[in-house]
Motif scaffolding. Structure first.
Motif, PDB file in Angstrom:
ATOM      1  N   ASP A 181     -17.330   6.721  16.375  1.00 59.46           N
ATOM      2  CA  ASP A 181     -16.436   7.821  16.016  1.00 59.46           C
ATOM      3  C   ASP A 181     -17.120   8.844  15.111  1.00 59.46           C
ATOM      4  OD1 ASP A 181     -14.507   6.633  17.509  1.00 59.46           O
ATOM      5  OD2 ASP A 181     -13.271   5.952  15.829  1.00 59.46           O
ATOM      6  N   LEU A 182     -17.993   8.357  14.206  1.00 58.66           N
ATOM      7  CA  LEU A 182     -18.664   9.252  13.251  1.00 58.66           C
ATOM      8  C   LEU A 182     -20.064   9.646  13.693  1.00 58.66           C
ATOM      9  CD1 LEU A 182     -17.595   7.622   9.836  1.00 58.66           C
ATOM     10  CD2 LEU A 182     -16.542   9.537  11.059  1.00 58.66           C
ATOM     11  N   ASN A 183     -20.453   9.197  14.883  1.00 58.30           N
ATOM     12  CA  ASN A 183     -21.783   9.503  15.416  1.00 58.30           C
ATOM     13  C   ASN A 183     -22.890   9.008  14.473  1.00 58.30           C
ATOM     14  OD1 ASN A 183     -23.534  10.493  17.383  1.00 58.30           O
ATOM     15  ND2 ASN A 183     -23.706  12.510  16.412  1.00 58.30           N
ATOM     16  N   LEU A 184     -22.736   7.759  14.015  1.00 56.43           N
ATOM     17  CA  LEU A 184     -23.721   7.135  13.135  1.00 56.43           C
ATOM     18  C   LEU A 184     -24.252   5.880  13.804  1.00 56.43           C
ATOM     19  CD1 LEU A 184     -21.685   7.243   9.779  1.00 56.43           C
ATOM     20  CD2 LEU A 184     -23.485   8.840  10.474  1.00 56.43           C
ATOM     21  N   SER A 185     -25.363   5.368  13.267  1.00 54.99           N
ATOM     22  CA  SER A 185     -25.857   4.083  13.749  1.00 54.99           C
ATOM     23  C   SER A 185     -25.070   2.968  13.063  1.00 54.99           C
ATOM     24  CB  SER A 185     -27.348   3.925  13.434  1.00 54.99           C
ATOM     25  OG  SER A 185     -27.550   3.774  12.036  1.00 54.99           O
ATOM     26  N   GLY A 186     -25.037   1.799  13.687  1.00 50.44           N
ATOM     27  CA  GLY A 186     -24.362   0.658  13.068  1.00 50.44           C
ATOM     28  C   GLY A 186     -24.987   0.292  11.741  1.00 50.44           C
ATOM     29  N   HIS A 187     -26.301   0.448  11.636  1.00 53.39           N
ATOM     30  CA  HIS A 187     -27.005   0.148  10.384  1.00 53.39           C
ATOM     31  C   HIS A 187     -26.558   1.088   9.273  1.00 53.39           C
ATOM     32  CE1 HIS A 187     -30.086  -1.198   7.696  1.00 53.39           C
ATOM     33  NE2 HIS A 187     -30.719  -0.049   7.715  1.00 53.39           N
ATOM     34  N   THR A 188     -26.401   2.383   9.599  1.00 57.01           N
ATOM     35  CA  THR A 188     -25.959   3.356   8.596  1.00 57.01           C
ATOM     36  C   THR A 188     -24.545   3.037   8.116  1.00 57.01           C
ATOM     37  OG1 THR A 188     -27.351   5.093   9.522  1.00 57.01           O
ATOM     38  CG2 THR A 188     -25.502   5.807   8.165  1.00 57.01           C
ATOM     39  N   VAL A 189     -23.688   2.613   9.021  1.00 56.53           N
ATOM     40  CA  VAL A 189     -22.322   2.232   8.629  1.00 56.53           C
ATOM     41  C   VAL A 189     -22.373   1.059   7.659  1.00 56.53           C
ATOM     42  CG1 VAL A 189     -20.123   1.283   9.441  1.00 56.53           C
ATOM     43  CG2 VAL A 189     -21.238   3.118  10.709  1.00 56.53           C
ATOM     44  N   LYS A 190     -23.243   0.077   7.920  1.00 57.51           N
ATOM     45  CA  LYS A 190     -23.362  -1.066   7.018  1.00 57.51           C
ATOM     46  C   LYS A 190     -23.810  -0.627   5.624  1.00 57.51           C
ATOM     47  CE  LYS A 190     -24.128  -4.990  10.112  1.00 57.51           C
ATOM     48  NZ  LYS A 190     -24.993  -6.156  10.405  1.00 57.51           N
ATOM     49  N   ILE A 191     -24.729   0.318   5.556  1.00 62.06           N
ATOM     50  CA  ILE A 191     -25.194   0.815   4.257  1.00 62.06           C
ATOM     51  C   ILE A 191     -24.054   1.517   3.521  1.00 62.06           C
ATOM     52  CG2 ILE A 191     -26.748   2.428   3.106  1.00 62.06           C
ATOM     53  CD1 ILE A 191     -28.068  -0.106   4.110  1.00 62.06           C
ATOM     54  N   HIS A 192     -23.279   2.337   4.245  1.00 59.43           N
ATOM     55  CA  HIS A 192     -22.123   2.988   3.621  1.00 59.43           C
ATOM     56  C   HIS A 192     -21.147   1.947   3.073  1.00 59.43           C
ATOM     57  CE1 HIS A 192     -23.072   7.111   4.353  1.00 59.43           C
ATOM     58  NE2 HIS A 192     -23.009   7.028   5.672  1.00 59.43           N
ATOM     59  N   LEU A 193     -20.899   0.894   3.840  1.00 59.68           N
ATOM     60  CA  LEU A 193     -19.985  -0.152   3.391  1.00 59.68           C
ATOM     61  C   LEU A 193     -20.518  -0.866   2.155  1.00 59.68           C
ATOM     62  CD1 LEU A 193     -18.748  -1.730   6.738  1.00 59.68           C
ATOM     63  CD2 LEU A 193     -17.348  -0.653   4.983  1.00 59.68           C
ATOM     64  N   HIS A 194     -21.813  -1.104   2.133  1.00 61.90           N
ATOM     65  CA  HIS A 194     -22.422  -1.738   0.952  1.00 61.90           C
ATOM     66  C   HIS A 194     -22.195  -0.863  -0.280  1.00 61.90           C
ATOM     67  CE1 HIS A 194     -25.387  -3.677  -1.646  1.00 61.90           C
ATOM     68  NE2 HIS A 194     -25.872  -2.479  -1.877  1.00 61.90           N
ATOM     69  N   ASN A 195     -22.413   0.450  -0.138  1.00 64.67           N
ATOM     70  CA  ASN A 195     -22.236   1.373  -1.262  1.00 64.67           C
ATOM     71  C   ASN A 195     -20.772   1.439  -1.699  1.00 64.67           C
ATOM     72  OD1 ASN A 195     -24.959   1.971  -1.276  1.00 64.67           O
ATOM     73  ND2 ASN A 195     -24.739   3.748   0.055  1.00 64.67           N
ATOM     74  N   ILE A 196     -19.859   1.453  -0.725  1.00 56.57           N
ATOM     75  CA  ILE A 196     -18.428   1.503  -1.037  1.00 56.57           C
ATOM     76  C   ILE A 196     -18.009   0.273  -1.829  1.00 56.57           C
ATOM     77  CG2 ILE A 196     -16.112   1.344  -0.003  1.00 56.57           C
ATOM     78  CD1 ILE A 196     -17.286   3.027   2.357  1.00 56.57           C
ATOM     79  N   ILE A 197     -18.405  -0.895  -1.341  1.00 47.14           N
ATOM     80  CA  ILE A 197     -18.043  -2.152  -2.006  1.00 47.14           C
ATOM     81  C   ILE A 197     -18.600  -2.192  -3.421  1.00 47.14           C
ATOM     82  CG2 ILE A 197     -18.434  -4.658  -1.949  1.00 47.14           C
ATOM     83  CD1 ILE A 197     -18.295  -4.395   1.163  1.00 47.14           C
ATOM     84  N   SER A 198     -19.858  -1.745  -3.586  1.00 44.59           N
ATOM     85  CA  SER A 198     -20.481  -1.745  -4.914  1.00 44.59           C
ATOM     86  C   SER A 198     -19.780  -0.781  -5.861  1.00 44.59           C
ATOM     87  CB  SER A 198     -21.967  -1.370  -4.793  1.00 44.59           C
ATOM     88  OG  SER A 198     -22.670  -2.326  -4.043  1.00 44.59           O
ATOM     89  N   LYS A 199     -19.503   0.437  -5.392  1.00 50.19           N
ATOM     90  CA  LYS A 199     -18.888   1.451  -6.252  1.00 50.19           C
ATOM     91  C   LYS A 199     -17.472   1.068  -6.678  1.00 50.19           C
ATOM     92  CE  LYS A 199     -21.442   5.498  -4.537  1.00 50.19           C
ATOM     93  NZ  LYS A 199     -21.326   6.803  -3.844  1.00 50.19           N
TER      94      LYS A 199
END
Length: 222
Positions: A181-199
């Motif tokens: 949906d966001l035109n991203l790689s699955g790896h990039t989505v995982k990194i975003h999720l890691h940052n969200i969870i940490s923040k």
């Protein structure tokens, strides 16, 4: 390739077999995640992490990827019949992109290792089956956002892209759907999720989604 494992976990036979099969590849072995956050003599193509160190690797994911942006990341796993919660933990980890089974014949290990060195993701079918054996409850969608309302203070630590990812997570979408949906790689989505969870100080994506639902106004814009 880098093995992040307690001393003695990786057998001499496996390392010798890997060196014979991939003579152009240098093997490094470190006993802690922090020891992998540095520049090595050769470009790191693969990081293999012992299950005991996954939590540390997830916390240090941004640093590891900054030093080794080309590296595939895999967990060394010895139980392909894992319980569902363990399987889900691995499949949804913001760090783990593949699984490297270690309780198999060396010829099979080397075949999988060859795929990982080429950047090809690998998850055993049995492990994926355990992760999806029960339906995941999907949270109903929220109404379309109204840009006139401000972002709640609790969520202002997130970037606009992180808010988009979190909003989709709370709707029950999986990483692949979010990536498409966001035109991203699955790896990039995982990194975003890691940052969200940490923040947000959350323990996992479920808790982060709960924080979004509890804090974000129904018509907040992101």
């Amino acid at each position: 390739m880098i093995f992040i494992t307690p001393p003695g976990v990786v057998s001499v036979a496996l390392k010798q077999a890997a060196e014979d099969a991939f003579p152009w590849t240098a093997i490094e072995e470190v006993a802690h995640v922090d020891q992998a956050i540095r520049i090595f003599p050769s470009t790191v193509s693969l990081i293999l992490v012992h299950p005991d160190f996954i939590a540390d690797a997830e916390r240090s994911a941004s640093d590891l990827f900054r030093y080794h942006p080309m590296a595939m990341t895999a967990v060394m796993h010895d139980d392909l019949q894992a319980e569902r919660d363990v399987a889900i933990r691995l499949v949804t980890s913001p760090f783990v992109r593949s699984v490297f089974p270690i309780q198999v014949r060396h010829d099979i290990s080397l075949s999988i290792l060859g795929l990982l060195l080429q950047g090809i993701e690998y998850f055993p079918r049995a492990l994926l089956g355990a992760a999806i054996e029960k339906p995941v409850e999907v949270v109903p969608s929220l109404p379309e956002p109204d840009e006139a309302q401000p972002v709640p203070a609790h969520l202002r630590v997130l970037t606009k892209r992180e808010m988009q990812v979190l909003e989709m997570v709370q709707r029950g979408l999986q990483n692949k759907s979010i990536a498409n949906d966001l035109n991203l790689s699955g790896h990039t989505v995982k990194i975003h999720l890691h940052n969200i969870i940490s923040k947000l100080g959350a323990r996992n994506r479920t808790e982060a989604a709960a924080l979004y639902r509890n804090v974000a106004p129904v018509n907040a814009a992101y």
